[in-house]
Write an enzyme that holds these catalytic residues in place. Structure first.
Site, PDB file in Angstrom:
ATOM      1  N   ASP A 125      46.302  45.549  49.510  1.00 27.47           N
ATOM      2  CA  ASP A 125      46.952  44.596  48.212  1.00 27.47           C
ATOM      3  C   ASP A 125      46.311  45.846  46.948  1.00 27.47           C
ATOM      4  O   ASP A 125      45.811  46.631  46.671  1.00 27.47           O
ATOM      5  CB  ASP A 125      46.193  43.145  47.907  1.00 27.47           C
ATOM      6  N   PRO A 183      32.948  33.392  43.155  1.00 23.16           N
ATOM      7  CA  PRO A 183      31.859  32.726  43.805  1.00 23.16           C
ATOM      8  C   PRO A 183      32.279  32.301  44.791  1.00 23.16           C
ATOM      9  O   PRO A 183      31.274  32.686  45.965  1.00 23.16           O
ATOM     10  CB  PRO A 183      31.890  31.457  43.045  1.00 23.16           C
ATOM     11  N   ASP A 238      39.748  52.241  47.748  1.00 26.09           N
ATOM     12  CA  ASP A 238      41.135  52.332  46.437  1.00 26.09           C
ATOM     13  C   ASP A 238      41.696  53.672  46.997  1.00 26.09           C
ATOM     14  O   ASP A 238      41.056  54.631  46.131  1.00 26.09           O
ATOM     15  CB  ASP A 238      39.927  52.772  45.179  1.00 26.09           C
ATOM     16  N   HIS A 240      46.777  39.104  42.579  1.00 20.59           N
ATOM     17  CA  HIS A 240      46.955  38.809  43.726  1.00 20.59           C
ATOM     18  C   HIS A 240      46.363  39.286  44.910  1.00 20.59           C
ATOM     19  O   HIS A 240      46.293  38.008  46.124  1.00 20.59           O
ATOM     20  CB  HIS A 240      48.265  40.094  43.633  1.00 20.59           C
ATOM     21  N   ASN A 292      60.324  38.509  49.441  1.00 15.29           N
ATOM     22  CA  ASN A 292      60.585  37.632  49.015  1.00 15.29           C
ATOM     23  C   ASN A 292      62.170  37.427  48.030  1.00 15.29           C
ATOM     24  O   ASN A 292      61.963  37.026  47.474  1.00 15.29           O
ATOM     25  CB  ASN A 292      59.846  37.277  47.878  1.00 15.29           C
ATOM     26  N   VAL A 328      54.093  45.040  64.413  1.00 13.32           N
ATOM     27  CA  VAL A 328      53.612  44.225  63.389  1.00 13.32           C
ATOM     28  C   VAL A 328      54.388  42.634  63.485  1.00 13.32           C
ATOM     29  O   VAL A 328      56.163  42.204  63.816  1.00 13.32           O
ATOM     30  CB  VAL A 328      54.345  44.536  61.816  1.00 13.32           C
ATOM     31  N   ASP A 353      59.043  36.789  62.540  1.00 14.44           N
ATOM     32  CA  ASP A 353      58.498  36.359  63.941  1.00 14.44           C
ATOM     33  C   ASP A 353      58.211  34.856  63.539  1.00 14.44           C
ATOM     34  O   ASP A 353      58.068  33.970  64.628  1.00 14.44           O
ATOM     35  CB  ASP A 353      57.570  37.215  64.458  1.00 14.44           C
ATOM     36  N   SER A 385      54.060  36.351  50.404  1.00 14.81           N
ATOM     37  CA  SER A 385      52.312  37.567  50.406  1.00 14.81           C
ATOM     38  C   SER A 385      51.996  36.581  50.959  1.00 14.81           C
ATOM     39  O   SER A 385      50.013  36.728  51.324  1.00 14.81           O
ATOM     40  CB  SER A 385      52.519  37.812  49.231  1.00 14.81           C
TER      41      SER A 385
END
Length: 413
Positions: free
Chosen positions: A57, A65, A76, A91, A192, A212, A235, A259
């Site tokens: 993501d 926290p 990365d 996100h 979406n 998947v 699914d 998401s």
């Protein structure tokens, strides 16, 4: 043939967030999706401990926290260097927190599998839920494929992919096969961009790839949210409408979309893999789909096989053995005292009927007599008849005095 991943370069300076997001506010109440899924029921059996969940993501803020101590350094993929624990748009932090956020005094929100470890793989600097977002690097097929392979190599047993591609990419498909061959559970958002029947929904990847689990989203009424896509790649569904999750820096926000439904399923996979580490990824997937609760629609309506149920997925077992017949119910034992007591009550009921009925008739008679007695006394018990009306007076041509005229006697002869 699977190529070996490129060697990891030394960690570079952390990225500078060019479009930082609002840190949000602290959440106090328990979100609806947690009341629905009730993760506390599962924790006596599993918390997701010893399971690494990769979140591909926008990164994950490890300083939040509720995420402190639960986020690895990660990778990365945009820079090709370690350091996925930085998030510029929240996100990825929201997605990761739904999986593994710890409990915090005064905060109602927490993750479904707080014992799991998040491995953040950073592939984007944009909010994947915002179509109008501009600026910042975003994922490509090459970057996505690199992220999947890296997650596998980091030891992740579950990979959550809430970033969606709307085009087929060979590199991504090969990376998915790479993960499937290494017994990793793959979970992806179903997208979406539902078209409301105007035209077919665009195919989301990697949700459409074999191996998947594609996840759609429902609201607190169990209805598919408007933007959740419909297709054979869905699914199962999970809460994804107005769910609460963490934001970068500190705080929480309300989020919508598939998401945020996908990490509910990823957390469930982590709970299963922690409780039964010997299960294969295919067996974990089968368990999740087989224990889903009934939904308000079928697969053709975008609900897949139903709504994910973490408790059932962890506690129920699947078997290929023949059904085992349960023993018949035992006969009710004979209780002589109870039978005698019932017979006495039956006799009492019959006596009450035969005595009560005459008493009721007598009471009605007394009431009628009490109503008639005063009238009888007034009439001295004599029958009364209506008086005869006077005869009408005949009309006379003579004056009224003629009525009183005395007739003259007849003369004698």
């Amino acid at each position: 043939m699977v190529t070996a991943p490129a060697p990891t370069p030394a960690r570079a300076d952390p990225p500078i967030c060019r479009n930082p997001s609002d840190p949000g506010e602290m959440n106090i109440e328990t979100p609806w999706h947690q009341r629905w899924l009730a993760p506390q029921r599962v924790w006596p059996f599993s918390t997701g401990a010893r399971v690494k969940v990769a979140v591909i993501d926008s990164g994950t803020d490890s300083t939040h926290p509720q995420m402190a101590g639960r986020v690895a350094t990660g990778f990365d993929a945009l820079r090709g260097a370690p350091g996925g624990d930085v998030d510029c748009v929240s996100h990825g932090t929201a997605v990761a927190s739904i999986i593994a956020a710890g409990q915090m005094e005064g905060v109602g929100f927490y993750g479904l599998a707080p014992g799991a470890t998040i491995v953040p793989i950073r592939v984007s600097e944009r909010n994947a839920n915002d179509r109008a977002a501009t600026g910042g690097d975003t994922v490509t097929g090459e970057v996505f494929a690199r992220a999947i392979r890296r997650a596998v190599d980091e030891g992740a047993k579950v990979i959550n992919m809430s970033v969606t591609l709307y085009y087929w990419d060979e590199d991504v498909e090969q990376a998915v096969k790479y993960a499937v061959d290494r017994d990793v559970v793959l979970v992806a958002a179903a997208g979406n961009q539902h078209q409301d029947g105007a035209r077919p929904d665009p195919v989301p990847y990697p949700a459409d790839f074999d191996g998947v689990i594609g996840v759609g989203a429902v609201d607190q009424n169990g209805a598919r949210i408007r933007q959740s896509q419909i297709g054979p790649y869905v699914d199962v569904v999970a809460p994804g409408g107005a769910v609460v999750a963490a934001t970068r820096v500190f705080g929480h926000s309300v989020w919508d979309g598939t998401s945020f439904a996908a990490p509910m399923v990823s957390a469930t996979a982590a709970l299963i893999r922690s409780a039964e580490p010997n299960l294969s990824a295919k067996e974990v997937t089968r368990r999740i789909l087989a224990t889903a609760d009934p939904a308000r629609g079928d697969a053709e309506a975008g609900y897949g096989g139903g709504v994910v149920n973490p408790y059932r997925a962890v506690t129920e077992r699947l078997t290929t053995a023949s059904p085992v017949a349960q023993p018949p119910l035992p006969d009710v034992p004979y209780d002589a005292a109870a039978v005698a007591r019932a017979e006495r009550w039956a006799v009492f009921g019959r006596w009450a009927l035969w005595i009560g009925l005459p008493l009721a008739v007598l009471a009605v008679g007394v009431a009628v007599l009490a109503a008639l007695l005063p009238r009888g006394r007034r009439t001295r018990w004599q029958p009364t008849r209506p008086s005869t009306p006077p005869a009408p007076t005949p009309e006379l041509d003579e004056p009224e005095e003629a009525f009183f005229r005395v007739p003259t006697s007849t003369p004698r002869r």
